[in-house]
Design an enzyme around this catalytic site. Sequence first.
Site, short mmCIF file in Angstrom:
data_model
loop_
_atom_site.label_atom_id
_atom_site.label_comp_id
_atom_site.label_asym_id
_atom_site.label_seq_id
_atom_site.Cartn_x
_atom_site.Cartn_y
_atom_site.Cartn_z
N TYR A 174 0.81 -1.23 0.00
CA TYR A 174 0.00 0.00 0.00
C TYR A 174 0.84 1.27 0.00
O TYR A 174 0.31 2.37 -0.14
CB TYR A 174 -0.94 0.02 1.20
CG TYR A 174 -1.91 -1.14 1.22
CD1 TYR A 174 -2.95 -1.19 0.30
CD2 TYR A 174 -1.78 -2.18 2.13
CE1 TYR A 174 -3.84 -2.26 0.30
CE2 TYR A 174 -2.67 -3.23 2.14
CZ TYR A 174 -3.69 -3.28 1.23
OH TYR A 174 -4.57 -4.33 1.21
N HIS A 192 -4.61 5.87 -1.85
CA HIS A 192 -5.39 5.63 -0.63
C HIS A 192 -4.57 5.89 0.63
O HIS A 192 -5.13 6.08 1.70
CB HIS A 192 -5.89 4.19 -0.65
CG HIS A 192 -7.25 3.98 -0.07
ND1 HIS A 192 -8.26 4.92 -0.12
CD2 HIS A 192 -7.79 2.90 0.56
CE1 HIS A 192 -9.35 4.43 0.45
NE2 HIS A 192 -9.08 3.22 0.88
N ASN A 214 -10.76 0.40 6.94
CA ASN A 214 -12.17 0.20 7.31
C ASN A 214 -12.43 0.19 8.80
O ASN A 214 -13.59 0.22 9.23
CB ASN A 214 -12.70 -1.09 6.68
CG ASN A 214 -12.72 -1.01 5.17
OD1 ASN A 214 -12.41 0.02 4.57
ND2 ASN A 214 -13.08 -2.10 4.55
N ASN A 251 -14.70 4.72 3.29
CA ASN A 251 -14.84 3.72 4.36
C ASN A 251 -14.09 4.11 5.64
O ASN A 251 -14.56 3.82 6.74
CB ASN A 251 -14.36 2.35 3.87
CG ASN A 251 -15.32 1.75 2.88
OD1 ASN A 251 -16.51 2.05 2.88
ND2 ASN A 251 -14.81 0.90 2.01
#
Length: 192
Positions: free
Chosen positions: A16, A21, A67, A113
């Site tokens: 990631y 994001h 999340n 989210n």
Amino acid sequence: MQKYLIAGLGNVGAEYDKTRHNIGFDVLDALALKHKVVFESDRFADLASFSFKGKGFVCIKPTTFMNLSGRSVRYWMEKESVPVENILVIVDDIALPLNRLRIRKGGSSGGHNGLKSIEEYLKTQDYAKLRFGVGNDFAKGRQADYVLGRWQKEEVRQVEMKVDACVEIVESFALSGADNTMNRFNKISFDL
């Protein structure tokens, strides 16, 4: 000393790193570098703290994955006794073009989210959000691939400019307040 909780959202793990994001993590890394502090692993987050011009900054990169960001934010808000109006969450936003940033004192999750989780855990939308425009250049149904993708080579300089501005925004939020910060930064277009 008045404390501020600065939460940069993202996902942990090398896969990631430097994705759209994870821009919240990247902004906090830049902030920590400027103030010569290092993130250390702690409960529900990587944590770095510093003082600047009489204000205390508690910076978290939640390790709960996007999340469940709310679990980390609520834990550190309570542990550090930070009032909700002194929370600033940094997040990617596909509804904003790449050349924009937007800070707001409240507002909905916009379908994000991480923000949905924070609302759920804090039982309010009334905390400040710094939305980092990432654009929406993706085909229908490819949103997840887009936000979990890395920046294009031609976007990198613009992203770096905006990250530098975000560091200023975080400091301004604590030193000058949300309204002054919104007036100063929300109208800027970060064009090359």
